[in-house]
Scaffold this active site. Structure first.
Site, PDB file in Angstrom:
ATOM      1  CB  ALA A  46      10.486 -11.126 -26.695  1.00  0.00           C
ATOM      2  CB  THR A  47       5.419 -11.732 -24.275  1.00  0.00           C
ATOM      3  OG1 THR A  47       5.459 -10.357 -24.643  1.00  0.00           O
ATOM      4  CG2 THR A  47       4.559 -11.907 -23.034  1.00  0.00           C
ATOM      5  CG  ASN A  56      11.009  -1.453 -23.571  1.00  0.00           C
ATOM      6  OD1 ASN A  56      11.649  -1.834 -22.593  1.00  0.00           O
ATOM      7  ND2 ASN A  56       9.736  -1.161 -23.496  1.00  0.00           N
ATOM      8  CD  GLN A 107      13.209  -2.450 -28.460  1.00  0.00           C
ATOM      9  OE1 GLN A 107      13.746  -1.955 -29.456  1.00  0.00           O
ATOM     10  NE2 GLN A 107      11.907  -2.596 -28.376  1.00  0.00           N
ATOM     11  CB  SER A 150      10.649 -10.267 -30.285  1.00  0.00           C
ATOM     12  OG  SER A 150       9.425 -10.117 -30.941  1.00  0.00           O
ATOM     13  CG  HIS A 199       7.194  -7.813 -33.478  1.00  0.00           C
ATOM     14  ND1 HIS A 199       6.860  -6.532 -33.169  1.00  0.00           N
ATOM     15  CD2 HIS A 199       7.149  -8.498 -32.309  1.00  0.00           C
ATOM     16  CE1 HIS A 199       6.607  -6.438 -31.862  1.00  0.00           C
ATOM     17  NE2 HIS A 199       6.794  -7.625 -31.323  1.00  0.00           N
ATOM     18  CB  THR A 213       1.725 -27.677 -34.588  1.00  0.00           C
ATOM     19  OG1 THR A 213       1.032 -28.817 -34.102  1.00  0.00           O
ATOM     20  CG2 THR A 213       2.149 -27.892 -36.035  1.00  0.00           C
ATOM     21  CB  CYS A 266       4.037  -2.990 -23.938  1.00  0.00           C
ATOM     22  SG  CYS A 266       4.850  -3.907 -25.195  1.00  0.00           S
TER      23      CYS A 266
HETATM   24  N1  PMP Z   1      11.155  -7.149 -24.367  1.00  0.00           N
HETATM   25  C1  PMP Z   1      11.350  -5.937 -24.891  1.00  0.00           C
HETATM   26  C2  PMP Z   1      12.539  -5.143 -24.442  1.00  0.00           C
HETATM   27  C3  PMP Z   1      10.479  -5.429 -25.852  1.00  0.00           C
HETATM   28  O1  PMP Z   1      10.681  -4.213 -26.359  1.00  0.00           O
HETATM   29  C4  PMP Z   1       9.369  -6.224 -26.245  1.00  0.00           C
HETATM   30  C5  PMP Z   1       8.385  -5.707 -27.287  1.00  0.00           C
HETATM   31  N2  PMP Z   1       7.698  -4.544 -26.882  1.00  0.00           N
HETATM   32  C6  PMP Z   1       9.191  -7.490 -25.663  1.00  0.00           C
HETATM   33  C7  PMP Z   1      10.118  -7.915 -24.729  1.00  0.00           C
HETATM   34  C8  PMP Z   1       8.029  -8.361 -26.008  1.00  0.00           C
HETATM   35  O2  PMP Z   1       8.158  -8.903 -27.297  1.00  0.00           O
HETATM   36  P1  PMP Z   1       6.923  -9.538 -28.068  1.00  0.00           P
HETATM   37  O3  PMP Z   1       6.168  -8.409 -28.651  1.00  0.00           O
HETATM   38  O4  PMP Z   1       7.553 -10.414 -29.107  1.00  0.00           O
HETATM   39  O5  PMP Z   1       6.136 -10.351 -27.095  1.00  0.00           O
END
Ligand code: PMP
Length: 382
Positions: free
Chosen positions: A69-70, A149, A179, A199, A201, A237, A323
């Site tokens: 998601a980043t 988050n 989230q 994302s 994970h 890829t 984070c």
């Molecule tokens: N957006 C939100 C609201 C998140 O909680 C997170 C993960 N901490 C991210 C973006 C980033 O996701 P990723 O770890 O896949 O880069």
């Protein structure tokens, strides 16, 4: 040990882990290769795209796979900013976005874009009126997260999207859905959402893989130029094992959403009751927020000390979000919600998932009571 940090990341679903291991060893072909191994990978990619699109109820061609998601958030915001810079250089977001949105906006500001950061109320919410009132003739994009988050507040993104499209149809609307997906229902149909990040994970899938939904007809400047994969929207890829793993995780999360949300709601209510009974603690989440995140402050105490006391009792939780938990500054999100520096520096986040039961919550609350008593005792002794 009880893992209660699901908003940071989730334990991979065993079915997902098995699928990834199988594909990694058996289907290692590059989907761009013309031989049989390449073709098999291409088929897996096509199927995974269909499954992800099905989970989001959108068209397969509207899904672009990313590294998480980043990347999705950066691709949406920078991609739109760069693509439409001749139309205008103004963006709108909120003060409580994840760093992958917030810092991305800060970067664009340093490069000459203007960004409006909308304030939130004491529950951590913005209103559609605030968003619409901030739109200017040079606004190209609005980005609002679905669920925060840190504290779990739910933003009215469907309403924002509909209002925005009625009043300012040319402005693009991006939602960070990380989230919210699998916990809080959201329809991408008729909601005015043009871009949506996910994302894997956070949904019992693998780390390092995510997707960006791009509504049909919208063209963004690709962040990654190269071999033209993902219909030239994201070169590189494709990570077939993780893409297939994510598709499985999204399908499972989607199927189980209602039941999980109901169960988490009951656990959340019990946790909120228990925390409210401890007068030293100050709740930052509300029962109206997402069902898996509960956040409180413990003014006067070091959050890290509390975290480790809970760890000694067998519970793994978080200070702020994963984070930013290694940074010593107060939480930007709590400050935006009007909390004091002290309150914003002493936050603890508990985030729940599939594995948790009522008994876990009872045991956690007993551990919390014990940790508070110990902290108070230490404070008393000065
Ligand atoms: N957006 C939100 C609201 C998140 O909680 C997170 C993960 N901490 C991210 C973006 C980033 O996701 P990723 O770890 O896949 O880069």
């Amino acid at each position: 040990m009880k893992y209660m940090d699901y908003a940071a990341t989730t334990p991979p679903h065993p079915e997902v882990a098995r699928t990834i291991a199988d594909i990694m060893s058996l289907h290692y072909g590059n989907p761009s290769s013309l031989h049989i191994l390449g073709e098999q990978s291409e088929q897996l990619l096509k199927k995974a795209r269909e499954v992800c699109a099905g989970a989001l109820q959108v068209r397969p061609a509207e899904i672009v796979f990313t590294s998480g998601a980043t990347e999705s958030n950066n691709a949406a915001i920078k991609g739109a900013a760069l693509q439409f810079m001749n139309r205008g250089k103004h963006l709108i977001t909120t003060e409580i976005e994840h760093p992958s949105v917030y810092e991305c906006c800060k970067q664009l500001e340093s490069l000459g874009w203007e960004v409006t950061y909308l304030p939130v109320d004491e529950r951590g919410q913005v209103t559609p009126e605030q968003v619409c009132a901030a739109v200017r003739s040079d606004t190209v994009l609005v980005s609002v997260m679905h669920v925060n988050n840190e504290v779990g507040s739910i933003e009215p993104v469907e309403e924002i999207g509909r209002r925005l499209k009625q009043e300012h149809p040319r402005v693009l609307f991006h939602v960070d859905g990380v989230q919210g997906f699998g916990k809080v229902s959201l329809s991408l149909q008729d909601s005015g959402i043009d871009l949506y990040s996910l994302s894997a994970h956070k949904l019992r899938g693998p780390k390092g893989i995510g997707l960006l939904y791009i509504r049909e007809g919208i063209k963004l400047l690709p962040l990654l130029a190269g071999g033209g994969q993902e219909a030239a929207r994201r070169s590189g890829t494709e990570n077939i094992p993780y893409i297939v793993g994510m598709a499985k995780a999204l399908r499972l999360a989607n199927e189980g959403q209602r039941e999980l949300a109901e169960r988490l709601r009951r656990l959340q209510a019990a946790l909120i009751r228990g925390i409210s009974d401890l007068p030293k603690l100050m709740l930052n989440s509300t029962p109206q927020g997402a069902p898996h995140i509960i956040h409180f402050s413990y003014p006067g105490m070091k959050a890290e000390a509390m975290l480790h006391m809970l760890e000694e009792e067998g519970f793994l939780v978080s200070t702020k979000s994963a984070c930013s938990s290694k940074k010593s500054e107060p939480s930007r999100v709590l400050l935006a919600m009007g909390r004091s520096m002290e309150e914003a520096s002493t936050g603890i986040r508990i985030s729940l998932g599939e594995e948790h039961t009522e008994q876990d919550i009872e045991q956690f609350l007993a551990a919390l009571r014990k940790a508070v008593a110990r902290m108070e005792d230490l404070k008393g002794r000065g």
